[in-house]
Design an enzyme around this catalytic site. Sequence first.
Site, short mmCIF file in Angstrom:
data_model
loop_
_atom_site.label_atom_id
_atom_site.label_comp_id
_atom_site.label_asym_id
_atom_site.label_seq_id
_atom_site.Cartn_x
_atom_site.Cartn_y
_atom_site.Cartn_z
N GLY A 17 0.84 -1.19 0.00
CA GLY A 17 0.00 0.00 0.00
C GLY A 17 0.88 1.25 0.00
O GLY A 17 2.09 1.18 -0.25
N TRP A 49 -8.67 1.65 -2.38
CA TRP A 49 -10.09 1.90 -2.12
C TRP A 49 -10.32 3.29 -1.52
O TRP A 49 -11.47 3.72 -1.38
CB TRP A 49 -10.68 0.84 -1.19
N ALA A 50 -9.24 3.97 -1.14
CA ALA A 50 -9.41 5.30 -0.53
C ALA A 50 -10.04 6.23 -1.57
O ALA A 50 -9.62 6.26 -2.73
CB ALA A 50 -8.05 5.84 -0.08
N GLY A 52 -11.74 9.84 -0.77
CA GLY A 52 -11.75 11.29 -0.57
C GLY A 52 -10.51 11.99 -1.04
O GLY A 52 -10.57 12.90 -1.89
N GLU A 122 -13.84 17.52 4.01
CA GLU A 122 -14.46 16.34 4.62
C GLU A 122 -14.67 16.63 6.10
O GLU A 122 -14.28 17.69 6.59
CB GLU A 122 -13.56 15.11 4.43
N ASP A 217 -2.74 -8.68 10.35
CA ASP A 217 -1.56 -9.57 10.39
C ASP A 217 -0.33 -8.89 11.00
O ASP A 217 0.42 -9.50 11.77
CB ASP A 217 -1.17 -10.04 8.99
N HIS A 238 -16.65 4.27 9.42
CA HIS A 238 -16.99 5.31 8.45
C HIS A 238 -18.50 5.49 8.51
O HIS A 238 -19.26 4.51 8.51
CB HIS A 238 -16.55 4.91 7.04
N ARG A 287 -15.68 12.43 12.05
CA ARG A 287 -16.29 11.15 11.66
C ARG A 287 -16.87 10.37 12.82
O ARG A 287 -17.92 9.74 12.71
CB ARG A 287 -15.18 10.36 10.99
N HIS A 349 -13.84 0.91 9.41
CA HIS A 349 -13.10 1.59 8.34
C HIS A 349 -11.60 1.68 8.61
O HIS A 349 -10.80 1.44 7.71
CB HIS A 349 -13.68 2.99 8.17
N GLU A 373 -1.32 2.28 8.36
CA GLU A 373 -2.42 1.97 9.28
C GLU A 373 -2.02 0.98 10.37
O GLU A 373 -2.56 1.04 11.48
CB GLU A 373 -3.62 1.42 8.49
N ARG A 384 -9.34 9.37 13.75
CA ARG A 384 -8.52 9.96 12.68
C ARG A 384 -9.30 11.03 11.92
O ARG A 384 -10.47 10.85 11.59
CB ARG A 384 -8.11 8.86 11.70
N SER A 389 -4.85 9.63 6.33
CA SER A 389 -4.16 8.33 6.34
C SER A 389 -3.24 8.15 5.14
O SER A 389 -2.11 7.66 5.30
CB SER A 389 -5.15 7.18 6.41
N LEU A 390 -3.67 8.54 3.94
CA LEU A 390 -2.73 8.47 2.81
C LEU A 390 -1.53 9.36 3.11
O LEU A 390 -0.38 9.02 2.84
CB LEU A 390 -3.41 8.89 1.51
C1 SIN Z 1 -13.66 9.14 2.55
O1 SIN Z 1 -13.39 9.45 1.40
O2 SIN Z 1 -14.69 9.44 3.11
C2 SIN Z 1 -12.66 8.30 3.30
C3 SIN Z 1 -11.39 9.01 3.39
C4 SIN Z 1 -10.64 8.60 4.63
O3 SIN Z 1 -10.94 7.57 5.22
O4 SIN Z 1 -9.77 9.35 5.03
#
Ligand code: SIN
Length: 539
Positions: A17, A49-50, A52, A122, A217, A238, A287, A349, A373, A384, A389-390
Amino acid sequence: MRPRWEARADLVVVGTGVAGLTAALRAHELGLRVLVVTKASGPDGNTRWAQGGVAVVLPGEHDEGDTVGAHIGDTLVAGAGLCDEDAVTAVISGGPAAVERLRERGAVFDAKPDGHLARTREGGHTAFRVVHSGGDATGAEVERALLAATADGRLPVLEQHVAVDALRTPLGVVCGLLVLDGNGVPGAIGAPAVLLASGGLGQLYQATSNPEVATGDGLALAMRAGAMAADVEFVQFHPTVLYTGRGARGRCPLVTEAVRGEGAVLVDATGARVMKGVHPLEDLAPRDVVAAAITRHMATEPGGIDDHVFLDATKLDRMATRFPTVHAACLAAGIDPARDPIPVAPAAHFACGGVMADVDGRTAITGLYAAGEVARTGLHGANRLASNSLLEGLVVGTRAAEAVAADLALGLLADPKTALEPVLPIAPVADRDSLQRVMSRYAAIGRDAEGLAVVGSVLDLSTVDRVLDTRRLVEDAALTLAARALIAAAAERTESRGCHVRTDFTVRDEVRWHRTQAVRLTPTGQPVLADPVMVWGAA
Ligand code: SIN
């Protein structure tokens, strides 16, 4: 069973990742021999899969008035008092350079007609600072760019190889990995440095935004190697994954928070606003606040519906082009977001806690590093901030590679030749289906002492000791250990804070609980609470 093949590297990275590939590429640039292992295929992790985006305040791109300091402030507020302020400052301040490096590696972010980067907002952000790609396909672009950068063959990636255990010297220093290859044959990879970048543990729950590989893991491997974990009770749900019917299982399509950032609102089956009056930021509250509010709201069964609410995006005029991934997922489920409110529910999430590591990826175990993560650096605290996270993967991945290079140069790491002979470990393994059911029922949003004890009993009843000689057993043992660590920490934390919501202790307790909580394994493999580590500002 003993290893039947061997490999050598200076650094072995577990995971493909954002954190793992960023670290591997940087370590390669620094002249290290790097080997990357992943139990699946390169792109199969959580990064792609991220949706935002990446939260970052870029020079020349940000709004008037937005600053790195404001981003740090929002991160601290979202973290509900448990962030490590130094870690937050280091990661957020490192964001602009990290994103620039990613762009140099080929990642392309969406631009406005004037050529500046498009930015969205966000939950928990006080400014439009989240840069994105492909509308709502940011993770896919990040993953594409990083994988492409490894594709010249100089950075070997061993796919379908699952990391089972750390190789260790008699003094407990980590110096490589015991791995099962795609045929289940064990091998030993000797390396003075092991970086875990293996992602999270969403598969602890029945419904999650995470893919099937997110089984904790790395957390289990690190704890078996003697590392401590912290903040594991803070699993972020989420607020909005697409509701596809009662009893959804496995990875559920995400409906990015950016849809709310651009004007959509949460309503119930009667059309009443869910977030009205709950928080000053309403639908853009952090969140944890939104997910908990939806959960409380569903419990009142408005309009007779108790398992989902709706995201009304009918007033957004560019849904199909701005959010193509969400739009396609809705259409596939028979929902036209231009006409119909989107049915949504919270789902597991992100693990805010994990292996205790600093922002250079170092853990307390020499030779063992963690980033992304799987790690708990103190950036996220109890919850968070969206799209951090990215960013963390980019910043800490780079720093971890640099830390490994520095530690190697200083001769601080062990020679893999001094490793003890590795054998496949024996570990408790619970039935995955039972584990996911009880975790979802009793250890999700809204926990109490009685329910957490039920999880413990069910795990006791469904657990047997197994030799970890298949990927499935490695994963199930990891889920079992992660569940036990989580319920131990959650039972102890007698307050509600961030992502940890107790129905029997509903308020935040600043006197007793303004601190992080660590968990370690006893010599017999039981997760127990360790001496708490005080965090910044704690009494
Ligand atoms: C999202 O796009 O809502 C998720 C983005 C994130 O988990 O930081």
